[in-house]
Scaffold this motif. Structure first.
Motif, mmCIF file in Angstrom:
data_model
loop_
_atom_site.group_PDB
_atom_site.id
_atom_site.type_symbol
_atom_site.label_atom_id
_atom_site.label_comp_id
_atom_site.label_asym_id
_atom_site.label_seq_id
_atom_site.Cartn_x
_atom_site.Cartn_y
_atom_site.Cartn_z
ATOM 1 N N THR A 1 -3.013 16.208 -15.473
ATOM 2 C CA THR A 1 -4.185 15.329 -15.415
ATOM 3 C C THR A 1 -3.793 13.890 -15.702
ATOM 4 O O THR A 1 -4.264 12.963 -15.034
ATOM 5 N N ILE A 2 -2.904 13.697 -16.674
ATOM 6 C CA ILE A 2 -2.411 12.354 -17.003
ATOM 7 C C ILE A 2 -1.701 11.743 -15.791
ATOM 8 O O ILE A 2 -1.936 10.592 -15.423
ATOM 9 N N PHE A 3 -0.824 12.537 -15.161
ATOM 10 C CA PHE A 3 -0.067 12.023 -14.015
ATOM 11 C C PHE A 3 -1.006 11.627 -12.884
ATOM 12 O O PHE A 3 -0.892 10.537 -12.314
ATOM 13 N N ARG A 4 -1.949 12.517 -12.544
ATOM 14 C CA ARG A 4 -2.875 12.226 -11.441
ATOM 15 C C ARG A 4 -3.686 10.966 -11.716
ATOM 16 O O ARG A 4 -3.864 10.114 -10.835
ATOM 17 N N HIS A 5 -4.161 10.838 -12.951
ATOM 18 C CA HIS A 5 -4.954 9.653 -13.308
ATOM 19 C C HIS A 5 -4.128 8.387 -13.174
ATOM 20 O O HIS A 5 -4.563 7.400 -12.583
ATOM 21 N N ASP A 6 -2.929 8.407 -13.744
ATOM 22 C CA ASP A 6 -2.110 7.195 -13.808
ATOM 23 C C ASP A 6 -1.723 6.681 -12.427
ATOM 24 O O ASP A 6 -1.794 5.481 -12.157
ATOM 25 N N THR B 1 0.845 -1.185 0.000
ATOM 26 C CA THR B 1 0.000 0.000 0.000
ATOM 27 C C THR B 1 0.883 1.239 0.000
ATOM 28 O O THR B 1 1.934 1.263 0.660
ATOM 29 N N GLY B 2 0.471 2.277 -0.722
ATOM 30 C CA GLY B 2 1.339 3.435 -0.837
ATOM 31 C C GLY B 2 0.619 4.747 -1.038
ATOM 32 O O GLY B 2 -0.524 4.799 -1.511
ATOM 33 N N TYR C 1 -3.021 9.731 -3.762
ATOM 34 C CA TYR C 1 -2.324 10.939 -4.215
ATOM 35 C C TYR C 1 -3.281 12.128 -4.182
ATOM 36 O O TYR C 1 -4.231 12.194 -4.962
ATOM 37 N N ASP C 2 -3.018 13.065 -3.277
ATOM 38 C CA ASP C 2 -3.915 14.209 -3.113
ATOM 39 C C ASP C 2 -3.183 15.544 -3.034
ATOM 40 O O ASP C 2 -3.758 16.535 -2.570
ATOM 41 N N THR C 3 -1.923 15.611 -3.462
ATOM 42 C CA THR C 3 -1.213 16.888 -3.458
ATOM 43 C C THR C 3 -1.957 17.886 -4.339
ATOM 44 O O THR C 3 -2.288 17.584 -5.488
ATOM 45 N N ALA C 4 -2.217 19.078 -3.818
ATOM 46 C CA ALA C 4 -2.963 20.092 -4.573
ATOM 47 C C ALA C 4 -2.176 20.515 -5.809
ATOM 48 O O ALA C 4 -0.982 20.828 -5.712
ATOM 49 N N PRO C 5 -2.808 20.525 -6.998
ATOM 50 C CA PRO C 5 -2.099 20.935 -8.204
ATOM 51 C C PRO C 5 -1.831 22.438 -8.220
ATOM 52 O O PRO C 5 -2.523 23.220 -7.563
ATOM 53 N N LEU C 6 -0.811 22.816 -8.968
ATOM 54 C CA LEU C 6 -0.458 24.217 -9.138
ATOM 55 C C LEU C 6 -1.367 24.835 -10.189
ATOM 56 O O LEU C 6 -1.590 24.248 -11.247
#
Length: 332
Positions: A88-93, A74-75, A101-106
């Motif tokens: 968007t691609i990175f967050r989806h993947d 688990t990570g 993964y919940d770091t707020a985007p710039l």
């Protein structure tokens, strides 16, 4: 909150991977087998010169946590992207493979980071990285509760390039240690080691980092020596808990104070692409470590996972690693 085996902190990057010959590297003044930081103009220039490419989410620490989840762990992940198409691609993947993964985007400039990776016929990868939004990662992006909930907090040496990321790492390390957790890092690249050698040594000697991963070249660079035994002896003194040195086809060496454990590499018939080999090795080792396995078993998981990844294109597993016949028995 759920407990995580691994929290990874790194540069959130989308990889653009293409094949080329050595002449292309020479003609375009690209450092073979290393990582070079580039600006926007250079990124556009290289992208225009590259042949057909594969775009896939990458980033060293992100590859590690994605592969650890592929191994049944688990990570969670901290890393900065922009609110653009690549972000968007990175967050989806990374979410699609099961990583939290919940770091707020710039919002706005700079755009999401990308790395142009050129793979030569020998399987070696030469990386050219535009950091973009990565440089905006800071202490405010560290979620203390997730750090406390993670058995190991792991970060990449590449994070020492964006200035505010250093503050974020120190904050995360302090939180982790106060919660009785471990902190690990990868040295990332020998060019990175040359830039920040004294700071990396201080991270070990001060106890900020408990476990360090390095390949042989990075370990030699850290101690400015061409003798591996000298480097290993120094790692034995400086690493508070463990040092793990990978040696490509020679396998790896695990250093725990005065004890050295040598584990051979897995047999790989055809090396397609070495991108992510060290990242995936770390995922296997840490999967074993967080499950309470012996160091021998941790190292075996690392070499088997790395052996699988270099036989394909790209740094992320295309099939679940936990289902591979060579890995199943090691997971118990």
């Amino acid at each position: 909150m759920a407990e995580y085996d691994l929290l990874a902190i790194g540069n959130a990057i989308v990889d653009v991977i293409a094949r080329c010959d050595d002449a292309f590297l020479t003609d375009n003044k690209i450092q073979k087998s290393g990582m070079t930081l580039i600006d926007t103009e250079r990124a556009e220039e290289l992208y225009g010169a590259m042949g057909p490419a594969i775009e896939t989410s990458g980033g060293s620490a992100a590859n590690t946590v994605a592969s650890l989840v592929s191994l049944g762990g688990t990570g969670a992940y901290f890393g900065k992207v922009s609110s653009d198409q690549l972000g968007t691609i990175f967050r989806h993947d990374i979410r699609a493979v099961g990583v939290s993964y919940d770091t707020a985007p710039l919002e706005g400039h700079p755009p999401t980071a990308r790395c142009m990776i050129l793979v030569t016929p020998d399987g070696e990868r030469s990386m050219n990285t535009y950091l973009g939004a990565c440089v905006e990662l800071g202490p405010e992006d560290i979620d203390a509760e997730i750090v406390k909930a993670s058995k190991v907090t792991y970060f990449e040496g590449y994070l020492w390039d964006p200035p505010r990321a250093k503050e974020a790492i120190v904050k995360a390390a302090n939180i982790a240690h106060e919660a009785g957790r471990f902190v690990a890092m990868t040295l990332s690249d020998d060019f990175c080691v040359h830039r920040y050698r004294e700071e990396f040594l201080d991270l070990l000697r001060s106890g900020t980092v408990d476990i360090v991963f390095a390949n042989e070249t990075e370990a030699l660079a850290l101690y400015e020596t061409d003798n591996l035994d000298t480097a290993l002896a120094n790692l034995a003194k400086d690493a508070p808990r463990l040092a793990v040195v990978t040696r490509s086809e020679k396998g790896c060496i695990v250093v725990e104070k005065d004890t050295r454990l040598v584990v051979p590499a897995s047999v790989v018939e055809t090396v397609m692409d070495t991108t992510g080999a060290g990242d995936v090795f770390a995922s296997g080792f840490l999967r074993g470590l967080t499950a309470g396995s012996s160091l021998q078993l941790c190292a075996q998981l690392g070499v088997e996972a790395a052996g699988h990844i270099i036989a394909q294109m790209g740094p992320r597993p295309q099939t679940p690693l936990k289902d591979l016949e060579a890995i199943k028995p090691l997971l118990g």
